[in-house]
Design an enzyme around this catalytic site. Structure first.
Site, PDB file in Angstrom:
ATOM      1  N   ARG A 134      39.223  29.441 -34.745  1.00 15.74           N
ATOM      2  CA  ARG A 134      39.217  30.719 -35.467  1.00 15.74           C
ATOM      3  C   ARG A 134      39.794  30.481 -36.855  1.00 15.74           C
ATOM      4  O   ARG A 134      40.800  29.770 -37.012  1.00 15.74           O
ATOM      5  CB  ARG A 134      40.048  31.778 -34.734  1.00 15.74           C
ATOM      6  N   GLU A 164      36.066  35.532 -42.655  1.00 14.95           N
ATOM      7  CA  GLU A 164      34.612  35.455 -42.419  1.00 14.95           C
ATOM      8  C   GLU A 164      33.993  36.788 -41.999  1.00 14.95           C
ATOM      9  O   GLU A 164      32.773  36.963 -42.090  1.00 14.95           O
ATOM     10  CB  GLU A 164      34.285  34.385 -41.373  1.00 14.95           C
ATOM     11  N   HIS A 170      29.938  29.386 -38.629  1.00 15.57           N
ATOM     12  CA  HIS A 170      30.234  29.780 -37.238  1.00 15.57           C
ATOM     13  C   HIS A 170      29.021  29.511 -36.338  1.00 15.57           C
ATOM     14  O   HIS A 170      28.487  30.419 -35.707  1.00 15.57           O
ATOM     15  CB  HIS A 170      30.645  31.266 -37.173  1.00 15.57           C
TER      16      HIS A 170
HETATM   17  P1  NAD Z   1      40.759  27.726 -23.511  1.00 16.58           P
HETATM   18  O1  NAD Z   1      41.432  29.000 -23.154  1.00 16.58           O
HETATM   19  O2  NAD Z   1      40.090  26.937 -22.458  1.00 16.58           O
HETATM   20  O3  NAD Z   1      41.799  26.758 -24.272  1.00 16.58           O
HETATM   21  C1  NAD Z   1      42.731  27.200 -25.202  1.00 16.58           C
HETATM   22  C2  NAD Z   1      43.991  26.376 -25.016  1.00 16.58           C
HETATM   23  O4  NAD Z   1      44.910  26.759 -26.037  1.00 16.58           O
HETATM   24  C3  NAD Z   1      44.674  26.629 -23.666  1.00 16.58           C
HETATM   25  O5  NAD Z   1      44.896  25.411 -22.981  1.00 16.58           O
HETATM   26  C4  NAD Z   1      45.990  27.311 -24.036  1.00 16.58           C
HETATM   27  O6  NAD Z   1      47.049  26.952 -23.184  1.00 16.58           O
HETATM   28  C5  NAD Z   1      46.204  26.796 -25.456  1.00 16.58           C
HETATM   29  N1  NAD Z   1      47.059  27.674 -26.235  1.00 16.58           N
HETATM   30  C6  NAD Z   1      47.061  29.034 -26.272  1.00 16.58           C
HETATM   31  N2  NAD Z   1      48.006  29.484 -27.136  1.00 16.58           N
HETATM   32  C7  NAD Z   1      48.605  28.381 -27.648  1.00 16.58           C
HETATM   33  C8  NAD Z   1      49.642  28.182 -28.604  1.00 16.58           C
HETATM   34  N3  NAD Z   1      50.281  29.226 -29.161  1.00 16.58           N
HETATM   35  N4  NAD Z   1      49.975  26.912 -28.917  1.00 16.58           N
HETATM   36  C9  NAD Z   1      49.361  25.847 -28.310  1.00 16.58           C
HETATM   37  N5  NAD Z   1      48.391  25.978 -27.399  1.00 16.58           N
HETATM   38  C10 NAD Z   1      48.006  27.232 -27.076  1.00 16.58           C
HETATM   39  O7  NAD Z   1      39.718  28.115 -24.661  1.00 16.58           O
HETATM   40  P2  NAD Z   1      38.477  27.239 -25.160  1.00 16.58           P
HETATM   41  O8  NAD Z   1      37.257  27.596 -24.368  1.00 16.58           O
HETATM   42  O9  NAD Z   1      38.874  25.816 -25.256  1.00 16.58           O
HETATM   43  O10 NAD Z   1      38.247  27.885 -26.612  1.00 16.58           O
HETATM   44  C11 NAD Z   1      39.227  27.721 -27.633  1.00 16.58           C
HETATM   45  C12 NAD Z   1      38.891  28.608 -28.825  1.00 16.58           C
HETATM   46  O11 NAD Z   1      37.688  28.158 -29.443  1.00 16.58           O
HETATM   47  C13 NAD Z   1      38.550  30.079 -28.434  1.00 16.58           C
HETATM   48  O12 NAD Z   1      39.710  30.858 -28.298  1.00 16.58           O
HETATM   49  C14 NAD Z   1      37.694  30.527 -29.579  1.00 16.58           C
HETATM   50  O13 NAD Z   1      38.501  31.143 -30.566  1.00 16.58           O
HETATM   51  C15 NAD Z   1      37.112  29.230 -30.153  1.00 16.58           C
HETATM   52  N6  NAD Z   1      35.633  29.164 -30.016  1.00 16.58           N
HETATM   53  C16 NAD Z   1      34.886  28.978 -31.132  1.00 16.58           C
HETATM   54  C17 NAD Z   1      33.506  28.908 -31.031  1.00 16.58           C
HETATM   55  C18 NAD Z   1      32.619  28.667 -32.230  1.00 16.58           C
HETATM   56  O14 NAD Z   1      31.413  28.871 -32.155  1.00 16.58           O
HETATM   57  N7  NAD Z   1      33.138  28.214 -33.350  1.00 16.58           N
HETATM   58  C19 NAD Z   1      32.885  29.046 -29.780  1.00 16.58           C
HETATM   59  C20 NAD Z   1      33.696  29.219 -28.641  1.00 16.58           C
HETATM   60  C21 NAD Z   1      35.081  29.271 -28.767  1.00 16.58           C
END
Ligand code: NAD
Length: 348
Positions: free
Chosen positions: A231, A260, A292
């Site tokens: 993000r 964005e 994105h």
């Molecule tokens: P997920 O929930 O599987 O993994 C996120 C990880 O971050 C978890 O292990 C959690 O423990 C950790 N976390 C949460 N808060 C934290 C903090 N303050 N400090 C350190 N670690 C922390 O999620 P995911 O499926 O791996 O997705 C991650 C992010 O990717 C989503 O939240 C989304 O914003 C982004 N995303 C972007 C796109 C894109 O098209 N660009 C697509 C999908 C997801």
């Protein structure tokens, strides 16, 4: 269930229609959800939204007034939804926790390779029949240290790909105690100071907003590469621009941008007033920005649609049992508890 799905792109329609199999009465519209377009939800049970939609308290108040009971987002991230406002109105929320971590992880690696090997510059020169290679020197990924911030679905998949290149991979995660698959978990400070490449994979929350700021950048190696496919607001863009200008950050690959909303997913080519910060990023030869698109693979789109429809199915089931239980004077909470236990997608 009567549904309106906002911000629908032509490429999403087929997979949504296929997944729906005419179960729900879904109106697909290209407009983003906003206080002006909330009216399209009048008389609907549910709305389906995307990350660029405005699901602020003001809009949710309007949706509730139009009778909406459910909001399903076709995203993993839920930072665009005012959860307190939804809760206040008893509106239920669901996201798609993991639809294709490979799609996003592969894009993070694509940004890394394109930046490192100057692929865009080489292609641009080639279009002018300029085939000099003087400015195209990169570095071997082999042996470099990659820091993965957020070792969830996407972070772990990204780590696995970088391991395949022969990188040393370090992970940081606030909620995990142990590392996975030869990826040791370290403190954020250790990750920042040891990594040649840092890839961000945490959700946007109050804790992570602006986590890559002046003081975090100060702890990094000179010339570090930063990749953000999570993000935009994880990075303080002004601090990042200063670090790029000074050379402290050597490369920046972004699929997401702090400001964005209202900008990405649309063509602004002919507008006079362009976002100044974004212009400065685009003009920097060491920055690569994609709009994105990390989630945009055929496989991810199919899965996003399937899981979104599944969320609607579960709510439909819940609604049906609720209606029946009302008739039979059965306690309402009984059926609701069953649904929330079975459906891991429902947000707390
Ligand atoms: P997920 O929930 O599987 O993994 C996120 C990880 O971050 C978890 O292990 C959690 O423990 C950790 N976390 C949460 N808060 C934290 C903090 N303050 N400090 C350190 N670690 C922390 O999620 P995911 O499926 O791996 O997705 C991650 C992010 O990717 C989503 O939240 C989304 O914003 C982004 N995303 C972007 C796109 C894109 O098209 N660009 C697509 C999908 C997801």
């Amino acid at each position: 269930m009567k549904v309106v799905a906002y911000s629908i792109k032509p490429f999403e329609k087929e997979s949504l229609i296929r997944a729906n199999q005419k179960k729900h009465d879904i109106t697909l519209i290209s407009n983003a959800l906003s206080k002006e377009t909330a009216v399209f939800a009048e008389g609907k049970d549910a709305v389906v939204i995307f990350s660029n939609d405005d699901a602020s308290a003001e809009v949710i108040d309007k949706l509730a007034g139009f009778g909406v009971k459910y909001i399903a987002t076709r995203t993993t991230g839920t930072d665009h939804i005012d959860k307190e406002a939804a809760d206040r109105h008893g509106i239920k929320l669901a996201n798609v926790p993991s639809y294709s971590p490979h799609a996003i992880a592969e894009h993070a690696v694509a940004l890394t390779l394109a930046l490192n090997r100057r692929l865009i510059k080489a292609c641009d020169h080639g279009r002018n029949f300029d085939f000099r290679n003087d400015d195209l020197i990169g570095f071997n990924l082999y042996g470099k240290t990659v820091g993965i911030v957020g070792m969830g679905h996407i972070g772990l998949t990204t780590a696995t790909i970088f391991k395949g290149f022969g990188c040393k991979v370090l992970g940081y995660d606030a909620n995990l105690g142990i590392g996975h698959d030869h990826v040791p978990l370290v403190s954020l400070e250790e990750l920042l100071s040891q990594s040649d490449i840092i890839s961000l994979h945490v959700p946007l929350t109050e804790q992570t907003r602006g986590m890559i700021n002046k003081s975090a950048i100060k702890q990094m190696k000179d010339g570090v590469m930063i990749i953000n496919t999570a993000r935009g607001a994880l990075i303080n863009t002004t601090d990042m621009l200063n670090a790029l200008d000074s050379g402290k950050v050597g490369y920046l690959g972004l699929d997401v941008y702090e400001f964005e909303k209202g900008l990405f997913f649309q063509n602004h080519q002919n507008e006079k007033n362009k976002d100044e910060l974004l212009k400065r990023l685009i003009d920097n030869p060491n920055v690569l920005i994609t709009p994105h698109q990390a989630y945009l693979t055929n496989e991810a789109l199919e899965e996003l649609s399937a899981q979104t429809i599944k969320n609607l199915d579960l709510w439909q089931e819940e609604k049906r049992s609720y209606d029946t239980s009302e008739k039979n004077h059965v306690e309402k909470t009984k059926t609701q508890a069953t649904i929330s236990k079975d459906n891991t997608n429902i947000l707390p």
